[in-house]
Write a protein that holds these residues in place. Sequence first.
Motif, PDB file in Angstrom:
ATOM      1  N   PHE A 183      50.807  33.472  44.584  1.00 19.06           N
ATOM      2  CA  PHE A 183      51.196  33.281  45.980  1.00 19.06           C
ATOM      3  C   PHE A 183      50.025  32.793  46.823  1.00 19.06           C
ATOM      4  CE2 PHE A 183      52.134  34.752  50.323  1.00 19.06           C
ATOM      5  CZ  PHE A 183      53.388  34.184  50.501  1.00 19.06           C
ATOM      6  N   LEU A 184      48.855  33.430  46.655  1.00 16.15           N
ATOM      7  CA  LEU A 184      47.663  33.004  47.402  1.00 16.15           C
ATOM      8  C   LEU A 184      46.846  31.950  46.668  1.00 16.15           C
ATOM      9  CD1 LEU A 184      46.327  36.342  48.958  1.00 16.15           C
ATOM     10  CD2 LEU A 184      47.827  34.623  49.989  1.00 16.15           C
ATOM     11  N   GLY A 185      47.166  31.702  45.400  1.00 16.02           N
ATOM     12  CA  GLY A 185      46.495  30.658  44.639  1.00 16.02           C
ATOM     13  C   GLY A 185      45.046  30.946  44.293  1.00 16.02           C
ATOM     14  N   LEU A 186      44.709  32.221  44.099  1.00 17.59           N
ATOM     15  CA  LEU A 186      43.326  32.584  43.807  1.00 17.59           C
ATOM     16  C   LEU A 186      42.970  32.498  42.319  1.00 17.59           C
ATOM     17  CD1 LEU A 186      42.827  35.639  46.207  1.00 17.59           C
ATOM     18  CD2 LEU A 186      42.136  33.259  46.548  1.00 17.59           C
ATOM     19  N   GLY A 187      43.960  32.242  41.467  1.00 18.33           N
ATOM     20  CA  GLY A 187      43.681  32.037  40.057  1.00 18.33           C
ATOM     21  C   GLY A 187      43.046  33.241  39.394  1.00 18.33           C
ATOM     22  N   ILE A 188      42.062  32.995  38.518  1.00 24.29           N
ATOM     23  CA  ILE A 188      41.461  34.057  37.713  1.00 24.29           C
ATOM     24  C   ILE A 188      40.743  35.091  38.587  1.00 24.29           C
ATOM     25  CG2 ILE A 188      39.262  32.837  37.336  1.00 24.29           C
ATOM     26  CD1 ILE A 188      39.362  33.927  34.433  1.00 24.29           C
ATOM     27  N   ARG A 189      40.204  34.666  39.721  1.00 25.72           N
ATOM     28  CA  ARG A 189      39.553  35.611  40.635  1.00 25.72           C
ATOM     29  C   ARG A 189      40.572  36.609  41.181  1.00 25.72           C
ATOM     30  NH1 ARG A 189      37.639  32.177  43.754  1.00 25.72           N
ATOM     31  NH2 ARG A 189      35.490  32.002  42.969  1.00 25.72           N
ATOM     32  N   GLY A 190      41.757  36.143  41.493  1.00 26.56           N
ATOM     33  CA  GLY A 190      42.810  37.026  41.985  1.00 26.56           C
ATOM     34  C   GLY A 190      43.232  38.048  40.940  1.00 26.56           C
ATOM     35  N   ALA A 191      43.262  37.633  39.654  1.00 26.37           N
ATOM     36  CA  ALA A 191      43.615  38.566  38.583  1.00 26.37           C
ATOM     37  C   ALA A 191      42.592  39.688  38.491  1.00 26.37           C
ATOM     38  CB  ALA A 191      43.719  37.817  37.252  1.00 26.37           C
ATOM     39  N   ALA A 192      41.313  39.359  38.642  1.00 24.85           N
ATOM     40  CA  ALA A 192      40.265  40.378  38.606  1.00 24.85           C
ATOM     41  C   ALA A 192      40.410  41.355  39.774  1.00 24.85           C
ATOM     42  CB  ALA A 192      38.897  39.713  38.640  1.00 24.85           C
ATOM     43  N   MET A 193      40.718  40.836  40.954  1.00 28.08           N
ATOM     44  CA  MET A 193      40.896  41.690  42.122  1.00 28.08           C
ATOM     45  C   MET A 193      42.074  42.638  41.921  1.00 28.08           C
ATOM     46  SD  MET A 193      40.272  38.665  44.941  1.00 28.08           S
ATOM     47  CE  MET A 193      40.760  39.630  46.371  1.00 28.08           C
ATOM     48  N   ALA A 194      43.149  42.133  41.296  1.00 27.37           N
ATOM     49  CA  ALA A 194      44.320  42.974  41.035  1.00 27.37           C
ATOM     50  C   ALA A 194      43.982  44.089  40.047  1.00 27.37           C
ATOM     51  CB  ALA A 194      45.463  42.110  40.486  1.00 27.37           C
ATOM     52  N   THR A 195      43.176  43.782  39.043  1.00 26.02           N
ATOM     53  CA  THR A 195      42.770  44.788  38.066  1.00 26.02           C
ATOM     54  C   THR A 195      41.950  45.894  38.719  1.00 26.02           C
ATOM     55  OG1 THR A 195      42.831  43.324  36.150  1.00 26.02           O
ATOM     56  CG2 THR A 195      41.306  45.175  36.038  1.00 26.02           C
ATOM     57  N   VAL A 196      41.013  45.507  39.562  1.00 28.63           N
ATOM     58  CA  VAL A 196      40.186  46.498  40.253  1.00 28.63           C
ATOM     59  C   VAL A 196      41.054  47.402  41.123  1.00 28.63           C
ATOM     60  CG1 VAL A 196      38.442  46.780  42.050  1.00 28.63           C
ATOM     61  CG2 VAL A 196      38.057  45.155  40.184  1.00 28.63           C
ATOM     62  N   ALA A 197      42.003  46.815  41.852  1.00 28.79           N
ATOM     63  CA  ALA A 197      42.891  47.614  42.707  1.00 28.79           C
ATOM     64  C   ALA A 197      43.701  48.598  41.877  1.00 28.79           C
ATOM     65  CB  ALA A 197      43.812  46.692  43.505  1.00 28.79           C
ATOM     66  N   GLY A 198      44.197  48.138  40.712  1.00 27.05           N
ATOM     67  CA  GLY A 198      44.984  49.014  39.852  1.00 27.05           C
ATOM     68  C   GLY A 198      44.189  50.182  39.308  1.00 27.05           C
ATOM     69  N   THR A 199      42.946  49.940  38.897  1.00 30.46           N
ATOM     70  CA  THR A 199      42.136  51.028  38.352  1.00 30.46           C
ATOM     71  C   THR A 199      41.734  52.032  39.434  1.00 30.46           C
ATOM     72  OG1 THR A 199      40.116  49.679  38.577  1.00 30.46           O
ATOM     73  CG2 THR A 199      41.220  49.656  36.451  1.00 30.46           C
ATOM     74  N   ILE A 200      41.532  51.556  40.644  1.00 32.92           N
ATOM     75  CA  ILE A 200      41.226  52.481  41.743  1.00 32.92           C
ATOM     76  C   ILE A 200      42.433  53.376  42.029  1.00 32.92           C
ATOM     77  CG2 ILE A 200      40.761  52.620  44.221  1.00 32.92           C
ATOM     78  CD1 ILE A 200      38.996  50.129  43.888  1.00 32.92           C
ATOM     79  N   MET A 201      43.630  52.786  42.012  1.00 33.94           N
ATOM     80  CA  MET A 201      44.841  53.574  42.191  1.00 33.94           C
ATOM     81  C   MET A 201      44.975  54.627  41.082  1.00 33.94           C
ATOM     82  SD  MET A 201      47.800  54.327  43.592  1.00 33.94           S
ATOM     83  CE  MET A 201      48.344  52.997  44.660  1.00 33.94           C
ATOM     84  N   GLN A 202      44.712  54.215  39.853  1.00 31.05           N
ATOM     85  CA  GLN A 202      44.780  55.121  38.719  1.00 31.05           C
ATOM     86  C   GLN A 202      43.817  56.283  38.880  1.00 31.05           C
ATOM     87  OE1 GLN A 202      45.230  52.438  35.276  1.00 31.05           O
ATOM     88  NE2 GLN A 202      44.449  54.176  34.170  1.00 31.05           N
ATOM     89  N   SER A 203      42.607  55.963  39.276  1.00 27.86           N
ATOM     90  CA  SER A 203      41.591  56.998  39.481  1.00 27.86           C
ATOM     91  C   SER A 203      42.037  57.999  40.542  1.00 27.86           C
ATOM     92  CB  SER A 203      40.265  56.355  39.893  1.00 27.86           C
ATOM     93  OG  SER A 203      39.765  55.503  38.889  1.00 27.86           O
ATOM     94  N   ALA A 204      42.640  57.506  41.615  1.00 24.04           N
ATOM     95  CA  ALA A 204      43.077  58.387  42.696  1.00 24.04           C
ATOM     96  C   ALA A 204      44.139  59.370  42.209  1.00 24.04           C
ATOM     97  CB  ALA A 204      43.614  57.555  43.862  1.00 24.04           C
ATOM     98  N   VAL A 205      45.091  58.874  41.399  1.00 23.62           N
ATOM     99  CA  VAL A 205      46.139  59.752  40.869  1.00 23.62           C
ATOM    100  C   VAL A 205      45.530  60.828  39.979  1.00 23.62           C
ATOM    101  CG1 VAL A 205      48.198  59.861  39.411  1.00 23.62           C
ATOM    102  CG2 VAL A 205      47.918  57.970  41.039  1.00 23.62           C
ATOM    103  N   MET A 206      44.581  60.416  39.113  1.00 28.19           N
ATOM    104  CA  MET A 206      43.974  61.389  38.199  1.00 28.19           C
ATOM    105  C   MET A 206      43.113  62.412  38.935  1.00 28.19           C
ATOM    106  SD  MET A 206      43.016  59.229  34.799  1.00 28.19           S
ATOM    107  CE  MET A 206      44.328  58.657  33.705  1.00 28.19           C
ATOM    108  N   ILE A 207      42.371  61.964  39.941  1.00 27.08           N
ATOM    109  CA  ILE A 207      41.545  62.896  40.713  1.00 27.08           C
ATOM    110  C   ILE A 207      42.413  63.944  41.404  1.00 27.08           C
ATOM    111  CG2 ILE A 207      40.068  63.069  42.753  1.00 27.08           C
ATOM    112  CD1 ILE A 207      38.820  60.383  41.888  1.00 27.08           C
ATOM    113  N   SER A 208      43.623  63.554  41.813  1.00 26.14           N
ATOM    114  CA  SER A 208      44.517  64.505  42.478  1.00 26.14           C
ATOM    115  C   SER A 208      44.838  65.693  41.578  1.00 26.14           C
ATOM    116  CB  SER A 208      45.812  63.809  42.912  1.00 26.14           C
ATOM    117  OG  SER A 208      46.629  63.487  41.781  1.00 26.14           O
ATOM    118  N   TYR A 209      44.840  65.467  40.269  1.00 26.56           N
ATOM    119  CA  TYR A 209      45.133  66.566  39.329  1.00 26.56           C
ATOM    120  C   TYR A 209      44.078  67.666  39.406  1.00 26.56           C
ATOM    121  CZ  TYR A 209      45.555  69.125  34.938  1.00 26.56           C
ATOM    122  OH  TYR A 209      45.667  70.116  33.995  1.00 26.56           O
ATOM    123  N   LEU A 210      42.835  67.279  39.653  1.00 26.75           N
ATOM    124  CA  LEU A 210      41.742  68.249  39.678  1.00 26.75           C
ATOM    125  C   LEU A 210      41.905  69.273  40.804  1.00 26.75           C
ATOM    126  CD1 LEU A 210      38.732  65.831  39.027  1.00 26.75           C
ATOM    127  CD2 LEU A 210      40.000  67.197  37.359  1.00 26.75           C
TER     128      LEU A 210
END
Length: 439
Positions: A183-210
């Motif tokens: 949609f924004l046409g960021l190509g491979i850079r956009g894919a990297a940004m999406a991965t970082v966002a996903g892992t941060i979300m994952q970390s937040a869910v796991m930290i909540s368990y503690l």
Amino acid sequence: MELLTDDIRRLYRKFLLPGLGGALVMTIYSFVDSIAVGQAEGPVGAAAMAVIGPLFGVSVFLAIMCGVGGSVLMSEARGQGDWDKGDTYFTSSVLLMGILTLVSWLALLLFGESVMAFFGAEGEALTMVMKYARWLIGFWPAIIFPIFLGAFIRNDGAPGLATGAVIAGGVLNMFGDWFLVFFLGLGIRGAAMATVAGTIMQSAVMISYLFRRSCRLRLRRPRNSGKAMGQILSIGFGAGVLDLGTVFIGVVTNNQLMKYGGAAALAVYGVLTTVTSLFQSLFGGVGQAIQPIASTNFGAGQTERIGRLLRLSLTTVLGMGAAFVLIGELFPAGLTRLFMSASEEVLAIAPGLVRRYFLVFLPLGVTVLATYYLQSILRFRMSMAVSVLRSFALSGLMLWLLPMALGTNGVMLALPVSEILTATVAALCIRHSGVRFVE
């Protein structure tokens, strides 16, 4: 859920799906990203993702080494009734993970481009690789953390939460790939940004368990932390070496393919590395599913229950392996088109390369499961032998010898041949592990 008394089949089913989900912590991102990048950037993007694969492998190696090593020791201590000792192993694992994360992060910040060049990138491919790699390096702790913590959460009796974290992060990543890459046409850079966002979300869910009342993971002032770290490394290295071996295999294969097959063959291998990462993670998920059960029962001397668990898990990985092989044999061209907007040159060579390579998945499940199983019952030397044979010795030998005789086809056949040999050794180790195989 009582690991020492509940029915083994029920326990196995209870841990299997979360184990498979937890094993997808990293691969779901590289899998989705590879499809998005291949479609947006074409064969050059697919080749770039093949080079980025080893970077993910390094992160998984560090996290698995500390997470699995520490959680195995924690579960064994709990099985013996010593919960304070279990807490010490958890605390020491956190400290060790922090040290290794910091050291590797600094190294990548200083030498990131040189590292990616070593992994096989050059020229146009290196420029594209760095557009992605800079984001992974910048958020390196967030890439490692979910894999590490997930191992302890599963051993603490909450396997479903690891799966929930993967789903939350994966959904965000998939949406991010669509929005940022296309949609924004960021190509491979956009894919990297999406991965970082996903892992941060994952970390937040796991930290909540503690912070939940049901969480039994405790940080305590460590006793003999140096000794504990040494034990964690000795146990975790066997499982982590599979992912470190993935880095080694990826680097050698990338360079061999450029030598014998050129850019088109490397683009096809970009598809294969992503698929291999996914399937190997699923096999690892079976291993992670049995690890808390096997470790706790071994600590309590319940070897007959471990034998039943072993039979169930071997049946699972052999069935999965047969299904994976069929996918590659029946749909090689469709698989290639899924991951990239392929050129005629790529489509011409892809079916033969894919069909040869996919033979690796039938024996691979036995090899991966064996390393987790042998670690769970504290057969460290056996686990290490299987891991090193698979990840370095036999794979390196075959990748050197077979291409000299068969060219590009030899590169594709090297891993199936080495995997069959390693799986044979793994089966012998399982047989002589001291636990009776129970029907």
